[in-house]
Design an enzyme around this catalytic site. Structure first.
Site, mmCIF file in Angstrom:
data_model
loop_
_atom_site.group_PDB
_atom_site.id
_atom_site.type_symbol
_atom_site.label_atom_id
_atom_site.label_comp_id
_atom_site.label_asym_id
_atom_site.label_seq_id
_atom_site.Cartn_x
_atom_site.Cartn_y
_atom_site.Cartn_z
ATOM 1 N N GLU A 1 0.822 -1.212 0.000
ATOM 2 C CA GLU A 1 0.000 0.000 0.000
ATOM 3 C C GLU A 1 0.859 1.266 0.000
ATOM 4 O OE1 GLU A 1 -3.643 -1.898 2.676
ATOM 5 O OE2 GLU A 1 -2.068 -0.736 3.665
ATOM 6 N N CYS B 1 0.710 32.561 12.826
ATOM 7 C CA CYS B 1 1.008 33.151 14.110
ATOM 8 C C CYS B 1 1.505 32.070 15.066
ATOM 9 C CB CYS B 1 -0.259 33.804 14.631
ATOM 10 S SG CYS B 1 0.118 34.989 15.881
HETATM 11 C C1 LIG Z 1 -2.547 1.022 6.654
HETATM 12 C C2 LIG Z 1 -1.701 1.956 5.878
HETATM 13 N N1 LIG Z 1 -1.364 1.623 4.621
HETATM 14 C C3 LIG Z 1 -0.609 2.440 3.866
HETATM 15 C C4 LIG Z 1 -0.134 3.636 4.367
HETATM 16 C C5 LIG Z 1 0.676 4.480 3.455
HETATM 17 O O1 LIG Z 1 1.903 4.777 3.943
HETATM 18 P P1 LIG Z 1 2.972 5.514 3.046
HETATM 19 O O2 LIG Z 1 2.337 6.725 2.478
HETATM 20 O O3 LIG Z 1 4.047 5.812 3.978
HETATM 21 O O4 LIG Z 1 3.364 4.551 1.969
HETATM 22 C C6 LIG Z 1 -0.435 4.006 5.667
HETATM 23 C C7 LIG Z 1 0.140 5.215 6.276
HETATM 24 O O5 LIG Z 1 1.152 5.172 6.963
HETATM 25 C C8 LIG Z 1 -1.247 3.152 6.446
HETATM 26 O O6 LIG Z 1 -1.598 3.474 7.690
#
Ligand SMILES: Cc1ncc(COP(=O)(O)O)c(C=O)c1O
Ligand SMILES: N[C@@H](CCCC[NH3+])C(=O)O
Length: 463
Positions: free
Chosen positions: A320, A391
């Site tokens: 992901e 600020c």
């Molecule tokens: C469950 C999950 N998947 C994927 C990500 C994406 O992370 P990154 O943008 O660091 O690849 C996150 C964020 O940290 C996440 O919480």
């Protein structure tokens, strides 16, 4: 644009105060391709262009501050991730990094899947035509309404984050006469080498269900009994902006161990694992991120080795990445306002944005680079702190960097690698109007998220 002289700040040859910086670059006009998107160049007049468009023209047309997102670079990165992981794996872009309808369409066209973590991200994805079965729904406290919406839409997976949620999703799916595909998110007990606020796999935090104390095995036991759920896999996300693959290795090993336990106890081999996102990008020239094909190779080798050892079929892997896809594809363009030299310390350069368009420096001590982009300069390097107009004395965009000593109000400067977690975490602090996101591609520019207006803010105030 004014180029008037102003009292010069401390030079690099002077005694430098403590800071996170290395020596100034040999050439302040050079643009390190590690931190700038792939179509960024300097033209013959010394001005920076992106996708063939001069920054001064972009500033005139779209104003500053503004984020410029390099569509070709974004698409190239999607392809690199999809190609690296191939057919036996799934790449889910993490929408929290930056999501808009245009981005959803690009992802769809490039064959990526999408991870959302709120009902509104889900609606954006569906509205822009992402097929529901290619969406994963995350979150540690999804509301019943959000779960219902996701199940009704037919999302491909819901990542279950707690015992309550296992029951909630199962009931809602049953009520709707369907069976929801689900993963269980586990915390594998890895201390990821990143900022505390963005590490997510140690036990003492809000996400996921602990592995070490047997809770995750219990969660699987319960999920397998519920008719409304089809448990397809285990999910682990260890944190964000991580360079070291060792954390992923431990995570993969522990997730595979759980699969083996599940097989032994239930006679079921869960067919998938999701190892989350979190791969780091270069914010400065000192950062050395891994390429998608290296990451894919490393993960696949670890999982295959562990499965072979446990006598398991190799599960389908998902990842992901959010930051690693969108982060390097955008820069924020600012106009220099006031300049305050502090002899023996540094020069404060104020820009027309700040912590409202980039909270990461204040929140995580994040490091960024910066360059003068409206012209070149042969002036010597001056140590600067780029600050916003809010600020708040912690309103810092770039803590330590070097800019030419002849920097003047009206110059345009740009901060690269702001595609991830800048617009998506932007705020209206001091009633700032959140900047637009402008997609640039092949000599043309178009707004994909418009700048907020005073009317937008006044309309919210119904008072
Ligand atoms: C469950 C999950 N998947 C994927 C990500 C994406 O992370 P990154 O943008 O660091 O690849 C996150 C964020 O940290 C996440 O919480
Ligand atoms: N928002 C964080 C990362 C957290 C990602 C989501 N779990 C950042 O800017 O680095």
């Amino acid at each position: 644009m004014s180029r008037s002289a102003h009292p010069a700040g401390p030079r690099h040859a002077d005694v430098l105060p403590e800071g996170h910086y290395s020596a100034p670059p040999a050439d302040l006009n050079s643009l390190d391709p590690k931190v700038w998107s792939s179509t960024v160049r300097r033209n013959g007049d010394g001005e920076v262009t992106v996708a063939g468009l001069e920054v001064s023209r972009l500033a005139e047309e779209f104003g500053t501050p503004a984020y410029f997102l390099d569509e070709a670079d974004f698409r190239e990165r999607c392809r690199a991730w999809a190609d690296a992981f191939g057919r036996n794996a799934d790449v889910f872009y993490a929408g929290k990094a930056f999501l808009s309808r245009a981005v959803v369409r690009w992802l769809h066209e490039e064959g990526l899947n999408l991870d959302v973590c709120s009902g509104t991200e889900l609606v954006t994805a569906l509205d822009a035509g992402m097929p529901a079965e290619r969406i994963a729904f995350h979150g540690n406290n999804k509301s019943e309404a959000e779960i219902r919406r996701a199940v009704e839409a037919g999302v491909g997976r819901i990542v279950l984050d707690s015992f309550q949620e296992i029951v909630r999703v199962a009931h809602i799916a049953q009520e709707l006469g369907t069976v929801q595909k689900a993963f269980i998110r586990v915390t594998v007990g890895v201390e990821a080498h990143t900022h505390e606020f963005i590490a997510t796999a140690h036990e003492d935090q809000k996400f996921g269900i602990g592995l070490a104390d047997g809770q995750a095995a219990e969660a699987v036991r319960r999920a397998l009994k519920l008719d409304g759920l089809e448990l397809v896999g285990i999910h682990s996300h260890i944190g964000s902006q991580i360079f070291d693959m060792a954390g992923f290795e431990v995570s993969a090993r522990r997730v595979v161990q759980l699969l083996a336990e599940v097989r032994d106890e239930h006679g079921v081999e869960l067919p998938e694992i999701d190892l989350g996102g979190g791969l780091g990008i270069a914010y400065t020239s000192d950062d050395d991120p891994r390429e998608p094909h290296e990451i894919a190779k490393a993960l696949s080798e670890i999982v295959t080795r562990e499965c072979d050892a446990a006598g398991l079929r190799v599960p389908r892997i998902s990842v992901e990445p959010g930051r690693a896809i969108v982060g390097p594809t955008a820069f924020t363009l600012y106009e220099v306002g006031t300049i305050k030299p502090l002899e023996g310390l540094r020069t404060y350069v104020s820009v027309d944005g700040g912590m409202s368009d980039n909270i990461r420096t204040a929140l995580y001590d994040a490091e960024y680079s910066v360059a003068l982009v409206s012209r070149t300069s042969t002036a010597e390097p001056m140590l600067v702190r780029v600050v916003g107009k809010h600020c708040e004395s912690g309103d810092i965009v770039v803590r330590d960097a070097f800019l030419p000593a002849d920097l003047a109000p009206g110059d345009l400067i740009a901060v690269p690698a702001t595609g991830a977690y800048c617009r998506s975490m932007a705020s209206n602090y001091n009633h700032a109007l959140r900047p637009p996101v402008v997609a640039v591609s092949d000599g043309s520019a178009r707004v994909i998220v418009r700048r907020e207006t005073e009317e937008d803010l006044l309309r919210l105030d119904v008072g």
